[in-house]
Design an enzyme around this catalytic site. Structure first.
Site, PDB file in Angstrom:
ATOM      1  NE  ARG A  91      -9.313  -3.345  16.443  1.00  0.00           N
ATOM      2  CZ  ARG A  91      -8.933  -2.767  15.313  1.00  0.00           C
ATOM      3  NH1 ARG A  91      -9.271  -3.306  14.155  1.00  0.00           N
ATOM      4  NH2 ARG A  91      -8.240  -1.653  15.315  1.00  0.00           N
TER       5      ARG A  91
ATOM      6  CE1 TYR B 116       3.102  -3.346  12.650  1.00  0.00           C
ATOM      7  CE2 TYR B 116       1.847  -1.930  14.142  1.00  0.00           C
ATOM      8  CZ  TYR B 116       2.530  -2.119  12.953  1.00  0.00           C
ATOM      9  OH  TYR B 116       2.649  -1.065  12.069  1.00  0.00           O
TER      10      TYR B 116
ATOM     11  NE  ARG C  27      -6.982   4.077  16.817  1.00  0.00           N
ATOM     12  CZ  ARG C  27      -7.522   4.034  18.044  1.00  0.00           C
ATOM     13  NH1 ARG C  27      -7.912   5.143  18.639  1.00  0.00           N
ATOM     14  NH2 ARG C  27      -7.656   2.883  18.688  1.00  0.00           N
TER      15      ARG C  27
ATOM     16  N   GLY D 207      -7.121  -3.988  22.985  1.00  0.00           N
ATOM     17  CA  GLY D 207      -5.901  -3.208  22.718  1.00  0.00           C
ATOM     18  C   GLY D 207      -6.126  -1.894  21.998  1.00  0.00           C
TER      19      GLY D 207
ATOM     20  CB  ALA E   8       8.692  -5.484   3.372  1.00  0.00           C
TER      21      ALA E   8
ATOM     22  CE1 TYR F   7      -2.936   3.167   0.842  1.00  0.00           C
ATOM     23  CE2 TYR F   7      -2.561   2.751   3.181  1.00  0.00           C
ATOM     24  CZ  TYR F   7      -3.089   3.537   2.171  1.00  0.00           C
ATOM     25  OH  TYR F   7      -3.781   4.672   2.486  1.00  0.00           O
TER      26      TYR F   7
ATOM     27  CG  HIS G  68      -6.186  -0.627   8.023  1.00  0.00           C
ATOM     28  ND1 HIS G  68      -5.274  -1.198   7.179  1.00  0.00           N
ATOM     29  CD2 HIS G  68      -5.609  -0.582   9.236  1.00  0.00           C
ATOM     30  CE1 HIS G  68      -4.176  -1.475   7.865  1.00  0.00           C
ATOM     31  NE2 HIS G  68      -4.355  -1.113   9.118  1.00  0.00           N
TER      32      HIS G  68
ATOM     33  CG  PHE H 111     -14.344  -3.359  16.410  1.00  0.00           C
ATOM     34  CD1 PHE H 111     -15.283  -4.366  16.272  1.00  0.00           C
ATOM     35  CD2 PHE H 111     -13.328  -3.267  15.456  1.00  0.00           C
ATOM     36  CE1 PHE H 111     -15.222  -5.280  15.225  1.00  0.00           C
ATOM     37  CE2 PHE H 111     -13.248  -4.178  14.409  1.00  0.00           C
ATOM     38  CZ  PHE H 111     -14.204  -5.187  14.289  1.00  0.00           C
TER      39      PHE H 111
HETATM   40  N1  UDP Z   1     -12.684  -0.071  13.642  1.00  0.00           N
HETATM   41  C1  UDP Z   1     -14.029  -0.406  13.719  1.00  0.00           C
HETATM   42  N2  UDP Z   1     -14.494  -1.356  12.857  1.00  0.00           N
HETATM   43  C2  UDP Z   1     -13.709  -1.977  11.937  1.00  0.00           C
HETATM   44  C3  UDP Z   1     -12.336  -1.622  11.867  1.00  0.00           C
HETATM   45  C4  UDP Z   1     -11.863  -0.669  12.738  1.00  0.00           C
HETATM   46  O1  UDP Z   1     -14.786   0.120  14.535  1.00  0.00           O
HETATM   47  O2  UDP Z   1     -14.205  -2.844  11.211  1.00  0.00           O
HETATM   48  C5  UDP Z   1     -12.158   0.953  14.554  1.00  0.00           C
HETATM   49  C6  UDP Z   1     -11.033   0.441  15.448  1.00  0.00           C
HETATM   50  O3  UDP Z   1     -11.565  -0.119  16.623  1.00  0.00           O
HETATM   51  C7  UDP Z   1     -10.249   1.726  15.696  1.00  0.00           C
HETATM   52  C8  UDP Z   1     -10.453   2.541  14.417  1.00  0.00           C
HETATM   53  O4  UDP Z   1     -11.588   1.977  13.779  1.00  0.00           O
HETATM   54  O5  UDP Z   1     -10.812   2.449  16.756  1.00  0.00           O
HETATM   55  C9  UDP Z   1      -9.268   2.458  13.473  1.00  0.00           C
HETATM   56  O6  UDP Z   1      -8.935   1.103  13.312  1.00  0.00           O
HETATM   57  P1  UDP Z   1      -7.900   0.601  12.207  1.00  0.00           P
HETATM   58  O7  UDP Z   1      -7.850  -0.907  12.297  1.00  0.00           O
HETATM   59  O8  UDP Z   1      -8.255   1.204  10.889  1.00  0.00           O
HETATM   60  O9  UDP Z   1      -6.515   1.243  12.635  1.00  0.00           O
HETATM   61  P2  UDP Z   1      -5.706   1.163  14.024  1.00  0.00           P
HETATM   62  O10 UDP Z   1      -6.018   2.446  14.744  1.00  0.00           O
HETATM   63  O11 UDP Z   1      -6.122  -0.060  14.755  1.00  0.00           O
HETATM   64  O12 UDP Z   1      -4.283   1.122  13.558  1.00  0.00           O
END
Ligand code: UDP
Length: 327
Positions: free
Chosen positions: A282, A141, A221, A284, A74, A12, A189, A208
């Site tokens: 979710r 990670y 975010r 973490g 990568a 990406y 994402h 989530f």
């Molecule tokens: N999120 C969500 N539903 C999804 C994917 C992500 O509600 O199907 C939320 C996730 O809990 C976080 C935000 O969107 O609060 C961004 O998540 P993403 O995985 O895009 O990036 P991260 O911040 O985890 O790197």
């Protein structure tokens, strides 16, 4: 003419970087094993199919090419998967990076740009997060990326290998010209997932958590446009080439948007309704992650161009429509 090796140039962010460098007249070589990337996304330069953990391949590549700088994109990026399969993350994100750095050192290549992450900070102690924030990653990670950052400090001291670590917050958006975009499989994402609901590839979005201590109860975010990330890499490249010392920069818009705001903006941009199912938090996920990027603004003069969430979503929507959901 600068000669750059882009490891992960079919992925990406890497593919956007290859185009960015190619457009600016650099000689670009992509090394990618296509585990998560697409060869057709490499629009400029040479493409080498191979793994960054393959030392013999790296030695051959470096004996045939005199690269000025290596950019390393990568890596595996799924936090949840990293908790279940830490070997996979330490193998690829840490051990393979060590192999790359050893091969570089043996070949006398001493300039490196590393894709790091906000995940090195762990649970935020204060917002916005600047470079002095304690680094305490809470999953494999984040730890794999942090370990590379630590290793780079030692390599500079011992071998003079200079590096720039760019800690991305939430990379988002797509090539404004519509040639490239985000294409993870599986996609995890938020923005691409919401757009897949808009285009009809998914029935609904799972949100989530609706009980976070934020205005609307959903997580906040800092979404940063992939093109602005490329500009940051470009400035980092110039600074390394001119001999500046190693640096570490946090990279975000400095603005936070909630999951609900993303959904609302997607509805406005696309004119489509987004059915939502509210689920449990979710594991973490901190409530709020926002970058303080003043350091890179001050030192390198970086300024994000696409700061509106609607622009980020417009570009990503263009990609979703053109390339993933024809018609
Ligand atoms: N999120 C969500 N539903 C999804 C994917 C992500 O509600 O199907 C939320 C996730 O809990 C976080 C935000 O969107 O609060 C961004 O998540 P993403 O995985 O895009 O990036 P991260 O911040 O985890 O790197």
């Amino acid at each position: 003419m600068l000669k750059i090796l882009v490891v992960g140039g079919a992925g990406y962010i890497g593919s956007h970087m290859v185009k960015f460098l190619g457009r600016r007249g650099c000689s670009v070589t992509t090394l990618d094993n296509l585990s998560g990337g697409y060869q057709e996304a490499v629009l400029y330069g040479d493409f080498i199919l191979g793994d960054v953990a393959d030392r013999a391949l790296l030695d051959t590549l470096f004996s045939r090419n005199r690269f000025d700088v290596v950019m390393h994109f990568a890596s595996f990026i799924q936090v949840g998967e990293s908790i279940l399969h830490p070997f996979k993350y330490y193998q690829n994100n840490l051990s393979a990076t060590l192999t790359l750095l050893e091969a570089m050192q043996a070949a006398g290549i001493d300039q490196f740009i590393f894709s790091s992450t906000a995940a090195i900070f762990g649970e935020p102690q204060q917002i916005p997060i600047d470079e002095t924030h304690p680094q305490n990653p809470i999953n494999p990670y984040g730890r794999s990326k942090w370990m590379v950052e630590l290793m780079l400090q030692d390599l500079e001291r011992a071998y003079g290998l200079r590096s720039v670590c760019l800690r991305y917050f939430n990379a988002a958006g797509a090539d404004p010209e519509g040639q490239l975009g985000e294409r993870h499989d599986p996609e995890t994402h938020l923005i691409p997932l919401v757009l897949q609901v808009a285009s009809g590839r998914r029935s609904h979005l799972s949100v989530f958590g609706q009980d976070y201590p934020t205005d609307d109860g959903t997580c906040i975010r800092d979404y940063i446009h992939v093109e602005d990330l490329c500009v940051a890499h470009w400035l980092a490249l110039q600074s390394l080439v001119k001999g500046d010392p190693s640096q570490r920069y946090n990279l975000g818009n400095g603005q936070g948007f909630s999951v609900q705001q993303v959904i609302n903006t997607v509805q406005e941009v696309t004119g489509r309704n987004i059915p939502v199912v509210y689920e449990r938090r979710r594991e973490g996920d901190p409530a709020r992650l926002v970058a303080d990027s003043r350091k890179i603004r001050q030192i390198l003069g970086w300024a994000p161009q696409f700061i509106k969430l609607s622009q980020i979503i417009e570009h990503a929507w263009k990609w979703e429509c053109q390339h993933l959901h024809p018609g």
